[in-house]
Design an enzyme around this catalytic site. Structure first.
Site, short mmCIF file in Angstrom:
data_model
loop_
_atom_site.label_atom_id
_atom_site.label_comp_id
_atom_site.label_asym_id
_atom_site.label_seq_id
_atom_site.Cartn_x
_atom_site.Cartn_y
_atom_site.Cartn_z
CE LYS A 171 -1.57 2.66 3.17
NZ LYS A 171 -1.53 3.95 2.45
N GLY A 227 3.43 4.81 13.44
CA GLY A 227 4.04 3.53 13.86
C GLY A 227 3.42 3.01 15.14
CD GLU A 244 13.77 0.65 9.49
OE1 GLU A 244 14.12 1.68 10.10
OE2 GLU A 244 14.45 -0.39 9.48
CB CYS A 278 13.93 8.54 7.46
SG CYS A 278 14.82 7.34 6.49
P1 NAD Z 1 2.90 8.63 7.69
O1 NAD Z 1 3.14 7.90 8.95
O2 NAD Z 1 1.93 9.74 7.69
O3 NAD Z 1 2.40 7.63 6.55
C1 NAD Z 1 3.13 6.50 6.15
C2 NAD Z 1 2.20 5.50 5.52
O4 NAD Z 1 1.30 4.99 6.51
C3 NAD Z 1 1.32 6.02 4.40
O5 NAD Z 1 1.22 5.02 3.41
C4 NAD Z 1 -0.01 6.24 5.09
O6 NAD Z 1 -1.12 6.18 4.21
C5 NAD Z 1 -0.03 5.07 6.05
N1 NAD Z 1 -0.89 5.24 7.23
C6 NAD Z 1 -1.35 6.39 7.78
N2 NAD Z 1 -2.07 6.12 8.90
C7 NAD Z 1 -2.05 4.78 9.06
C8 NAD Z 1 -2.58 3.89 10.05
N3 NAD Z 1 -3.29 4.33 11.09
N4 NAD Z 1 -2.35 2.57 9.91
C9 NAD Z 1 -1.62 2.11 8.88
N5 NAD Z 1 -1.09 2.89 7.91
C10 NAD Z 1 -1.30 4.22 8.01
O7 NAD Z 1 4.35 9.09 7.21
P2 NAD Z 1 4.71 10.00 5.96
O8 NAD Z 1 4.29 11.41 6.29
O9 NAD Z 1 4.21 9.35 4.71
O10 NAD Z 1 6.31 9.89 5.95
C11 NAD Z 1 7.15 10.75 6.66
C12 NAD Z 1 7.70 10.06 7.89
O11 NAD Z 1 8.27 8.82 7.55
C13 NAD Z 1 8.82 10.85 8.56
O12 NAD Z 1 8.66 10.82 9.97
C14 NAD Z 1 10.08 10.08 8.17
O13 NAD Z 1 11.17 10.23 9.06
C15 NAD Z 1 9.55 8.69 8.15
N6 NAD Z 1 10.41 7.84 7.33
C16 NAD Z 1 11.15 6.87 7.94
C17 NAD Z 1 12.02 6.08 7.20
C18 NAD Z 1 12.83 5.00 7.85
O14 NAD Z 1 13.37 4.15 7.15
N7 NAD Z 1 12.98 4.99 9.16
C19 NAD Z 1 12.09 6.26 5.82
C20 NAD Z 1 11.33 7.26 5.24
C21 NAD Z 1 10.48 8.03 5.99
#
Ligand code: NAD
Length: 480
Positions: A171, A227, A244, A278
């Site tokens: 997804k 997360g 992650e 990230c």
């Molecule tokens: P987000 O948490 O808003 O969304 C990530 C994904 O989760 C999207 O596909 C979203 O639709 C989905 N999602 C949203 N709510 C959900 C729920 N309740 N249950 C399951 N899935 C859900 O993050 P974002 O804004 O897309 O990304 C930015 C964040 O990601 C930053 O904090 C960044 O540091 C982090 N990030 C971490 C890594 C890593 O490897 N550690 C890599 C890239 C980005």
């Protein structure tokens, strides 16, 4: 294949459209340019059912059989890097050459995991018996990706999950679903039906996927806040999870560096992908002796960079990916202004322009407790922070709920390594950042995650051990 339209989900080897769709916005213009499927609960059920049905044959194909198909999948993705990169730039905003690197990265991850061996541990420690511990797949993996590296981070999950013998429902983020949908559709010509499925939808789809009873493992990349929700949702059935999450990486710059030579690399450690990484440098701790020189060199670097639409040749920095993120970065810039922090460059956002552009913004030694230091902005804004002694710098770097990455910059690698060993993060780079490999473990400490991606440890996150205990003496000899 038409890469400009007809965006569809892949379920059980078929392309599936939906009556409802979601607009996908080009962040360089702020305007919708495509429509993505909006998956409902029944279609998600179909995708999970297709993955479950495909699982036994895929598992039984064995690692060698799966490797052949994964290598073909990697080749196919690489062969379509041209149209995929163009699509990725339009939905994500990054310059075309960086989008190309992302597509090639996804292909490389597939081919690298195709080559990786799944180990069998053989033991003799029980008298009269031999043990074999095999790593077997878990079943159906739900893979959830964010919008900053939509394709690459999806394949960080897809490649090891499939290699281990699982099937997948992926997804993408609703902000950037298109390149992933097309890549998965493309791979249907190589993979058996149902092995790799893609669904796209709005905010409800993620929770439906993590709560679905037909999913055995969730592999999630995104924010720490989300997360936590994923972890809570997985608790019900004790689904396996890999998380992650966010980071607020510190870079510590020692006074013995060659300032002019290192400044461009330090600059890009923070601003590549417009700061939306990230493991971007998000707090730059600079020794007081070189603070002014390095600050001036970073300002000079910022002034030279063309920011704009990623499709325009020569663009080095694109927009922030979506309006929500744009507003969040704007809010942090405004907070700096309200608190009276000094901008060395940037700090003025033109709210009237099309597209979500934030100029490179360097903040001059704000207090440690300020928002721009404590929060992950995830945009092109960086606080420069002055330190006087290394113990103080290490303590400030570690005073953080996150522990994803970090870096140490020095003319003396041994000295840098001694500092690196004191940082409480999953990865520490020396005179570099963001060097990542499918064969090297990547993990978050503290609230940056649970589990590992990449490397053998990352592959084993998609397996569960099964130990078989085998008698080494014939049954007749053990009878009494
Ligand atoms: P987000 O948490 O808003 O969304 C990530 C994904 O989760 C999207 O596909 C979203 O639709 C989905 N999602 C949203 N709510 C959900 C729920 N309740 N249950 C399951 N899935 C859900 O993050 P974002 O804004 O897309 O990304 C930015 C964040 O990601 C930053 O904090 C960044 O540091 C982090 N990030 C971490 C890594 C890593 O490897 N550690 C890599 C890239 C980005």
């Amino acid at each position: 294949m038409n890469f400009d339209g007809d965006f569809a989900m892949s379920i059980g080897g078929r392309t599936v459209a939906t009556a409802a769709t979601l607009p996908v916005v080009n962040p360089a213009t702020g305007k919708a340019f495509a429509a993505a499927p909006d998956c409902g609960p029944e279609q998600l059920d179909d995708a999970v059912a297709a993955a479950r049905a495909a699982f036994p044959a895929w598992r039984d194909l064995g690692p060698d059989g799966r490797s052949v198909l994964l290598k073909q999948a990697g080749d196919l993705l690489a062969a379509q890097a041209g149209p995929l990169k163009a699509l990725l730039t339009r939905e994500q905003g990054k310059p075309l050459d960086e989008a190309a690197a992302e597509v090639m990265g996804a292909a490389y991850w597939l081919k690298s995991f195709a080559r990786m061996e799944i180990p069998v541990a053989v033991g003799q420690s029980i008298p009269g018996q031999r043990t074999e511990t095999h790593q077997v797949p878990l079943g159906v993996v739900g893979a959830i990706a964010p919008w900053n590296f939509p394709l690459l981070l999806a394949f960080w999950k897809i490649a090891p999950a499939l290699k281990a013998g699982n099937t997948v429902v992926v997804k993408p983020s609703p902000f950037t679903p298109l390149a992933t949908l097309k890549a998965v559709e493309l791979l249907q010509s190589v993979l058996p039906p149902g092995v790799l499925n893609a669904v796209s939808g709005g905010d409800e789809l993620g929770p439906w996927l993590t709560g679905h009873p037909g999913i055995d493992k969730i592999s999630f990349t995104g924010s720490t806040a989300t997360g936590r929700r994923v972890m809570a949702s997985a608790a019900d059935r004790l689904k396996r999870i890999t998380l992650e999450l966010g980071g607020n990486d510190a870079a510590i710059v020692l006074p013995d560096i060659d300032v002019e030579a290192m400044a461009p690399k330090i600059f890009w450690s923070a601003f590549r992908n417009s700061g939306q990484i990230c493991v971007a440098t998000k707090r730059l701790y600079i020794h007081a002796d070189i603070y002014d020189r390095l600050a001036a060199a970073l300002v000079a670097q910022a002034a030279r960079l063309p920011m704009g639409d990623g499709t325009v040749p020569g663009t080095r920095l694109g927009p922030v990916q979506n309006r929500r993120q744009f507003e969040r970065v704007q809010e942090i810039v405004e907070d700096c202004r309200r608190q009276g922090h000094r901008f060395l460059c940037g700090g003025a956002i033109d709210g009237a322009q099309d597209g979500y552009f934030v100029p490179v913004t360097l903040v001059d030694d704000p207090p440690e407790a300020s928002r721009v230091v404590q929060e992950e902005a995830f945009g092109p804004i960086l606080p420069l922070l002055k330190f006087h002694d290394i113990d103080e710098a290490v303590a400030r770097a570690n005073e953080c709920e996150y522990g994803l990455g970090g870096s140490v910059w020095s003319g003396d690698p041994a000295r840098a390594q001694a500092v690196a060993q004191r940082l409480e993060t999953g990865t520490v780079w020396i005179n570099d950042v963001q060097a990542l490999s499918p064969t090297v473990a990547f993990a978050g400490h503290k609230q940056s995650g649970i589990g590992v991606e990449n490397g053998l440890d990352g592959l084993l996150e998609y397996c569960v051990p099964r130990t078989i205990v085998i008698p080494t003496v014939p049954p007749a000899d053990t009878e009494h």
